[in-house]
Design an enzyme around this catalytic site. Structure first.
Site, mmCIF file in Angstrom:
data_model
loop_
_atom_site.group_PDB
_atom_site.id
_atom_site.type_symbol
_atom_site.label_atom_id
_atom_site.label_comp_id
_atom_site.label_asym_id
_atom_site.label_seq_id
_atom_site.Cartn_x
_atom_site.Cartn_y
_atom_site.Cartn_z
ATOM 1 N N ARG A 1 85.501 51.561 -34.953
ATOM 2 C CA ARG A 1 85.908 52.922 -35.339
ATOM 3 C C ARG A 1 86.895 53.412 -34.295
ATOM 4 N NH1 ARG A 1 81.554 56.875 -34.170
ATOM 5 N NH2 ARG A 1 83.018 57.652 -32.634
ATOM 6 N N TYR B 1 81.262 59.933 -24.890
ATOM 7 C CA TYR B 1 80.319 58.808 -24.898
ATOM 8 C C TYR B 1 80.925 57.407 -24.892
ATOM 9 C CZ TYR B 1 81.231 59.389 -29.925
ATOM 10 O OH TYR B 1 81.834 59.529 -31.145
ATOM 11 N N HIS C 1 84.078 60.164 -34.577
ATOM 12 C CA HIS C 1 83.299 60.060 -35.818
ATOM 13 C C HIS C 1 83.932 60.892 -36.928
ATOM 14 C CE1 HIS C 1 79.817 59.728 -38.449
ATOM 15 N NE2 HIS C 1 79.841 61.041 -38.580
HETATM 16 C C1 LIG Z 1 69.598 60.949 -42.860
HETATM 17 C C2 LIG Z 1 70.782 61.275 -42.004
HETATM 18 N N1 LIG Z 1 70.597 61.407 -40.669
HETATM 19 C C3 LIG Z 1 71.635 61.719 -39.876
HETATM 20 C C4 LIG Z 1 72.876 61.921 -40.384
HETATM 21 C C5 LIG Z 1 74.032 62.316 -39.467
HETATM 22 N N2 LIG Z 1 74.980 61.208 -39.340
HETATM 23 C C6 LIG Z 1 76.080 61.146 -40.101
HETATM 24 S S1 LIG Z 1 76.941 59.758 -39.865
HETATM 25 C C7 LIG Z 1 75.864 59.210 -38.684
HETATM 26 C C8 LIG Z 1 76.098 57.890 -38.017
HETATM 27 C C9 LIG Z 1 76.184 56.763 -39.001
HETATM 28 O O1 LIG Z 1 76.538 55.582 -38.349
HETATM 29 P P1 LIG Z 1 76.814 54.245 -39.142
HETATM 30 O O2 LIG Z 1 75.783 54.030 -40.180
HETATM 31 O O3 LIG Z 1 77.005 53.176 -38.155
HETATM 32 O O4 LIG Z 1 78.177 54.550 -39.913
HETATM 33 P P2 LIG Z 1 79.606 54.926 -39.288
HETATM 34 O O5 LIG Z 1 79.694 56.408 -39.294
HETATM 35 O O6 LIG Z 1 79.684 54.335 -37.940
HETATM 36 O O7 LIG Z 1 80.615 54.343 -40.210
HETATM 37 C C10 LIG Z 1 74.842 60.135 -38.496
HETATM 38 C C11 LIG Z 1 73.752 60.004 -37.530
HETATM 39 C C12 LIG Z 1 73.020 61.798 -41.782
HETATM 40 N N3 LIG Z 1 74.202 61.987 -42.388
HETATM 41 N N4 LIG Z 1 71.966 61.469 -42.562
#
Ligand SMILES: Cc1ncc(C[n+]2csc(CCOP(=O)(O)OP(=O)(O)O)c2C)c(N)n1
Ligand SMILES: [Mg+2]
Lengths: 343, 340
Positions: A254, A267, A258
């Site tokens: 990425r 971080y 985010h």
């Molecule tokens: C159930 C839930 N918990 C927390 C979140 C907040 N949240 C949004 S994206 C994310 C990280 C997701 O990481 P990953 O699965 O690796 O996908 P990436 O964003 O890196 O593509 C979090 C914690 C959420 N959307 N849904």
């Protein structure tokens, strides 16, 4: 599609893809990059409240979309799937309508950007609840099997962080037990907001979890669209032929924070990002195609100009659309008119 | 919204801070005070929480006490339950209230029933903090209010303070509580609401509402972002000689019967305002209680202003604005009731 390998050029590992399809993947990647930048730009200009980029995921998504059969397969995406959305047929205008939250957005401005839905194209509506959609993907695959519709498969995508959720495990296990036609694509970009992979799992690869479900797990280079296509195509062919699910893990990165609400300086180090940038899949794939003689410098310029123009046109067209009217808040709660108290 | 400011009632001496700073400093003091306290959730470590509430905590208290969990809410709450049963004082964070659903079973099916099912043999002194509420362009999944989904459940305590001083006192009370507490923080008030916070450790009793503005013509019961709008509305009506008493509910379960009834018996008119949708919302319980206890003291039908009965607020500005209650609507409802 006809294979039109140009004679006399450098050997290219093309996984059976024609020049035309290789260029289509590059075009998808360039368009992703352009639309991503546009989202962040519009946010900085104060024109939209939020944007989330898939920079670093371009190759994964261009490759995976190339293995997807439009009109047959179903995509159950997550919110970082711009390239898949484009690759299965959604238009930049649709993407921008959603960024601007205009009436022309399929959800009519209800959904957060990047939360696609397009029933006509087989793109299932998703929420923001991480991994909540994985069970639905399994259900779609179960429906294919129930109706005896061989030759169709489901593509369910997540990040690596999502694989910590119970619902992801439950989905993979269910699909495995029932031998369903589904491919679980995990786009491992090393981070889940600020949480690195080693705080999500003890295994080096998400794909290492697959044997625990009795499934094949495959790791591919997510910075290469061809490598991703090859891995995804195998998995799709297996699924469509009744061979059951596969977990494909595409290693990518990425590049951006985010989302526009995040600041990754808190971080992760700039050095790490610079290091990964050297592998940036977009210029890398351009270079690969130039060196192989599939495109020349003029074609590269042309492609870049095309996607910029397309993005500009879509931006203007979407921005000119009206917001959905306030009354539309009350429609489609259930079929027909909805009142919690009945007269 | 312009002109949001902290309600009266904070002590005269102390430090002025925002709601988000109140959460942060109270958590910080709890970590310093009590070794049994630890914080767990998504991105609470290096990132310091998505609203920067726990920024610097990881460096100060270490990864044993500031735990970046895997991305899985059922285990965030479930593991915290086990820690609590074993004598620790975990503070579990759900990044946005919208993401609490995967932990629903752990909260409703488990945490709320541990003391009861073991007949007091085991307890569950656990705090679950989460930002809730809309008006921040959060669309379907970063805007919900969740109090009504949980307030039906005996065994749970639900707190939703709206000012920095109340946040400090009630968060301390939540950490001291021997039972599970769901602690709700309206994210639109995080940085928009400021107020004075008394120095030193103190708690505010759970189950006590607070009269944030005294008045004689109409009683308004509210909490969260709406509370601050209601205060604004009440202040505007001063100019029209309408005197509104504004009660900050603060504690949603248990609820303060005495304060509400005292006020209603005085003003004889009741308006309840909450952001969550009306059907089965917190206002329904308040209205039912007042109807049971004080129907003949009322001079007008009880009125509720609440969110529309649709599944969520939309992302587009008109859809969000249509969902959220405006201060003007509150002024109108208060004026109508006063005239009734
Ligand atoms: C159930 C839930 N918990 C927390 C979140 C907040 N949240 C949004 S994206 C994310 C990280 C997701 O990481 P990953 O699965 O690796 O996908 P990436 O964003 O890196 O593509 C979090 C914690 C959420 N959307 N849904
Ligand atoms: Mg990730």
């Amino acid at each position: 599609m006809a294979k039109t390998t140009t004679a006399g050029t450098r050997d290219l590992d093309r996984a059976g893809l024609s020049d035309e399809r290789l260029v289509a993947m590059l075009r998808n990647m360039l368009l992703q990059r352009q639309l991503d930048n546009r989202g962040f730009q519009l946010n900085r200009q104060g024109k939209i409240p939020f944007a989330l980029g898939s920079e670093g995921h371009e190759a994964v998504q261009a490759g995976a979309a190339m293995a997807f059969e439009r009109g047959r397969d179903v995509l159950v995406p997550y919110y970082r799937d711009l390239g898949l959305a484009l690759g299965v047929g959604m238009s930049p205008f649709e993407i921008l309508s959603s960024l601007f939250a205009r009436q022309t957005d399929r959800s009519m401005g209800r959904q957060f950007p990047n939360h696609y839905t397009n029933h006509d194209l087989g793109v299932l509506s998703i929420s923001s609840i991480i991994a909540g959609h994985c069970t639905h993907a399994v259900g779609v695959a179960a429906a294919f099997k129930y109706r005896g519709e061989g030759g169709r498969a489901v593509l369910c995508t997540t990040g690596e962080g999502a694989t910590s959720q119970g619902e992801w495990h439950e989905s993979v296990n269910y699909a495995a037990v029932h031998g369903l036609p589904i491919v679980f694509l995990v786009q491992n970009n090393e981070w889940a907001i600020s949480t690195p992979q080693d705080l999500q799992m003890r295994v080096a690869n998400v794909a290492d979890k697959a044997p625990g479900y009795g499934l094949p797990g495959v790791v591919c280079d997510g910075f290469s669209p061809v490598a991703t296509y090859a891995a995804m195509n195998d998995a799709f062919v297996r699924a469509r032929g009744g061979g059951g699910p596969t977990i494909v893990e595409a290693k990518c990165y990425r590049f951006l924070s985010h989302s526009t609400d995040d600041d990754d300086r808190t971080y992760r180090s700039r050095e790490e990002i610079e290091e990964r940038r050297k592998m940036d899949p977009v210029p890398r794939f351009e270079q690969v195609l130039i060196e192989a003689g599939v495109i020349d410098e003029a074609r590269r310029k042309q492609l870049r100009a095309d996607v910029l123009r397309e993005t500009n046109e879509a931006t203007d067209a979407a921005e000119a659309q009206p917001y959905p009217p306030a009354e539309s808040l009350y429609t489609n709660v259930v079929a027909g008119d909805y009142q919690p108290w009945q007269e | 919204m312009a002109g949001v400011r902290a309600a009266a009632g904070a002590a005269q001496t102390g430090i002025t801070m925002t709601n988000v700073e109140a959460v942060r400093t109270t958590l910080h003091d709890a970590l310093v005070r009590d070794e049994r306290v630890l914080i767990m959730g998504e991105d609470v470590g290096a990132r310091g929480n998505v609203f920067l509430i726990t920024k610097g905590f990881l460096e100060e208290f270490g990864p044993q006490r500031i735990i970046d969990t895997p991305l899985a809410e059922a285990s965030i709450v479930g593991v915290a339950i086990g820690m609590a049963m074993e004598g620790l004082r975990p503070i579990a964070e759900i990044q946005f209230a919208d993401f609490i659903y995967p932990a629903f079973n752990q909260i409703v099916g488990e945490a709320a029933k541990i003391r009861y099912r073991s007949n007091g043999d085991y307890t569950c002194p656990l705090v679950i903090r989460t930002p809730y509420g809309g008006g921040v362009r959060g669309a379907l999944s970063h805007s919900v209010s969740i109090e009504a989904l949980f307030y039906h459940v005996p065994g749970l305590t639900i707190l939703a303070p709206s000012t920095p001083a109340d946040i400090k006192g009630l968060l301390n009370a939540a950490i001291e509580s021997p039972d599970p507490v769901l602690f709700l923080e309206h994210k639109k008030t995080y940085r928009s609401v400021k107020g004075e916070v008394p120095a030193g450790y103190y708690t505010i009793p759970i189950g006590k509402a607070d009269v944030k503005k005294a008045g004689s013509d109409v009683t308004v019961v509210s909490f969260g972002y709406n509370l601050h709008q209601a205060l604004d509305a009440a202040n505007r009506l001063e100019g029209e000689d309408v005197s509104v008493e504004v009660i900050d509910l603060r504690s949603i379960r248990p609820m303060d019967k005495t304060t509400i009834l005292q006020s209603v018996r005085k003003t004889r008119k009741l308006l309840i305002v909450h952001e969550d949708n009306k059907f089965g919302g917190v206002g329904a319980e308040i209205a039912a209680m007042v109807a049971e206890e004080a129907l003949f003291d009322l001079d007008a039908p009880i009125r509720r202003l609440a969110g529309p009965d649709v599944p969520a607020m939309g992302y587009a500005l008109p859809l969000e604005e249509e969902f959220m209650i405006s201060t003007e609507e509150m002024v109108g409802a208060m004026r109508d009731l006063a005239k009734f």
